[in-house]
Design an enzyme around this catalytic site. Structure first.
Site, PDB file in Angstrom:
ATOM      1  N   ASN A 121     -13.392  -8.274  -9.846  1.00  0.00           N
ATOM      2  CA  ASN A 121     -13.900  -9.487 -10.467  1.00  0.00           C
ATOM      3  C   ASN A 121     -12.831 -10.565 -10.348  1.00  0.00           C
ATOM      4  O   ASN A 121     -11.685 -10.347 -10.741  1.00  0.00           O
ATOM      5  CB  ASN A 121     -14.234  -9.188 -11.933  1.00  0.00           C
ATOM      6  CG  ASN A 121     -14.876 -10.348 -12.647  1.00  0.00           C
ATOM      7  OD1 ASN A 121     -14.316 -11.429 -12.710  1.00  0.00           O
ATOM      8  ND2 ASN A 121     -16.044 -10.115 -13.209  1.00  0.00           N
ATOM      9  N   HIS A 131     -18.114 -11.557  -8.761  1.00  0.00           N
ATOM     10  CA  HIS A 131     -18.061 -10.295  -9.495  1.00  0.00           C
ATOM     11  C   HIS A 131     -17.455  -9.230  -8.588  1.00  0.00           C
ATOM     12  O   HIS A 131     -17.362  -9.402  -7.369  1.00  0.00           O
ATOM     13  CB  HIS A 131     -19.458  -9.886  -9.937  1.00  0.00           C
ATOM     14  CG  HIS A 131     -20.039 -10.773 -10.989  1.00  0.00           C
ATOM     15  ND1 HIS A 131     -21.019 -10.334 -11.859  1.00  0.00           N
ATOM     16  CD2 HIS A 131     -19.791 -12.059 -11.330  1.00  0.00           C
ATOM     17  CE1 HIS A 131     -21.342 -11.311 -12.681  1.00  0.00           C
ATOM     18  NE2 HIS A 131     -20.617 -12.375 -12.378  1.00  0.00           N
ATOM     19  N   GLU A 155     -18.559  -6.280  -7.568  1.00  0.00           N
ATOM     20  CA  GLU A 155     -19.473  -5.757  -6.553  1.00  0.00           C
ATOM     21  C   GLU A 155     -19.675  -6.774  -5.427  1.00  0.00           C
ATOM     22  O   GLU A 155     -19.744  -6.399  -4.253  1.00  0.00           O
ATOM     23  CB  GLU A 155     -20.827  -5.394  -7.181  1.00  0.00           C
ATOM     24  CG  GLU A 155     -20.732  -4.309  -8.233  1.00  0.00           C
ATOM     25  CD  GLU A 155     -20.442  -4.826  -9.643  1.00  0.00           C
ATOM     26  OE1 GLU A 155     -20.592  -4.029 -10.586  1.00  0.00           O
ATOM     27  OE2 GLU A 155     -20.061  -6.009  -9.816  1.00  0.00           O
ATOM     28  N   CYS A 198     -24.159  -5.859 -13.543  1.00  0.00           N
ATOM     29  CA  CYS A 198     -24.997  -6.833 -14.243  1.00  0.00           C
ATOM     30  C   CYS A 198     -26.275  -7.062 -13.440  1.00  0.00           C
ATOM     31  O   CYS A 198     -26.457  -6.507 -12.357  1.00  0.00           O
ATOM     32  CB  CYS A 198     -24.220  -8.142 -14.419  1.00  0.00           C
ATOM     33  SG  CYS A 198     -23.938  -9.013 -12.848  1.00  0.00           S
ATOM     34  N   CYS A 214     -25.499  -8.459  -9.883  1.00  0.00           N
ATOM     35  CA  CYS A 214     -25.026  -7.455  -8.934  1.00  0.00           C
ATOM     36  C   CYS A 214     -26.076  -6.377  -8.672  1.00  0.00           C
ATOM     37  O   CYS A 214     -26.150  -5.825  -7.577  1.00  0.00           O
ATOM     38  CB  CYS A 214     -23.707  -6.864  -9.419  1.00  0.00           C
ATOM     39  SG  CYS A 214     -22.384  -8.112  -9.445  1.00  0.00           S
ATOM     40  N   ASP A 251     -18.319 -13.860 -18.963  1.00  0.00           N
ATOM     41  CA  ASP A 251     -18.583 -13.032 -17.794  1.00  0.00           C
ATOM     42  C   ASP A 251     -19.997 -12.451 -17.824  1.00  0.00           C
ATOM     43  O   ASP A 251     -20.633 -12.336 -16.783  1.00  0.00           O
ATOM     44  CB  ASP A 251     -17.551 -11.910 -17.704  1.00  0.00           C
ATOM     45  CG  ASP A 251     -17.523 -11.265 -16.333  1.00  0.00           C
ATOM     46  OD1 ASP A 251     -17.167 -11.963 -15.367  1.00  0.00           O
ATOM     47  OD2 ASP A 251     -17.869 -10.080 -16.222  1.00  0.00           O
TER      48      ASP A 251
END
Length: 164
Positions: free
Chosen positions: A59, A70, A72, A97, A100, A160
């Site tokens: 991140n 992020h 990922e 999330c 992602c 975030d």
């Protein structure tokens, strides 16, 4: 970190939790790096089904002032283009999330390995319902890294995950 993780326990078609735990070590190293840079300690790595590391990242929302960076996303970008992602494994220290999870669905990533999902559930149920294999390892170090960060910087964590 090596370009591939030795998978002595299994074949690519039958990876075990031990194999996934080895892969998770790469994502944890990325999370630690993000924390050392002053960012949110979430790391990820993308592997192929044989355990070859394709890309890794963490991140970088704080460091780059980029709300889309992020872990990922970073690992996916660092992996580069592929004709297909169906045989890939996204390994992440925290449940992805919705953003992602959408990346996983958009590109057909077949497996998501999660270090921990107690702190945040993200889109795990949606991924499962969509046919993505989800493996949750419930890793104590992943919980501790993020838990300590949330206690120290709750406002950054809330930003975030999109909470006011």
């Amino acid at each position: 970190m090596p370009d591939s993780i030795p998978m002595p326990h299994s074949t690519p078609q039958a990876l075990t939790d031990k194999d996934y735990a080895l892969m998770l070590e790469t994502a944890i190293a990325e999370a630690r790096l993000g924390l050392a840079e002053g960012g949110v300690p979430i790391g990820a790595a993308l592997f192929d089904s044989a355990g070859t590391l394709l890309g890794r990242g963490h991140n970088r929302r704080v460091q780059d002032s980029d709300p889309a960076m992020h872990a990922e996303t970073s690992a996916f970008r660092n992996a580069g283009r592929r004709k297909s992602y169906r045989d890939t494994i996204m390994v992440t220290t925290l449940a992805p999330c919705w953003y992602c999870s959408g990346l996983v669905r958009q590109f057909g990533i077949g497996t998501v390995v999660v270090g921990e999902n107690r702190t945040f559930q993200g889109g795990l149920d949606w991924l499962r319902e969509s046919g993505v294999k989800v493996v949750v390892l419930d890793n104590a170090e992943c919980r501790e890294l993020l838990g300590d960060f949330i206690l120290a910087k709750p406002e950054v964590w809330n930003e975030d995950i999109g909470v006011d």
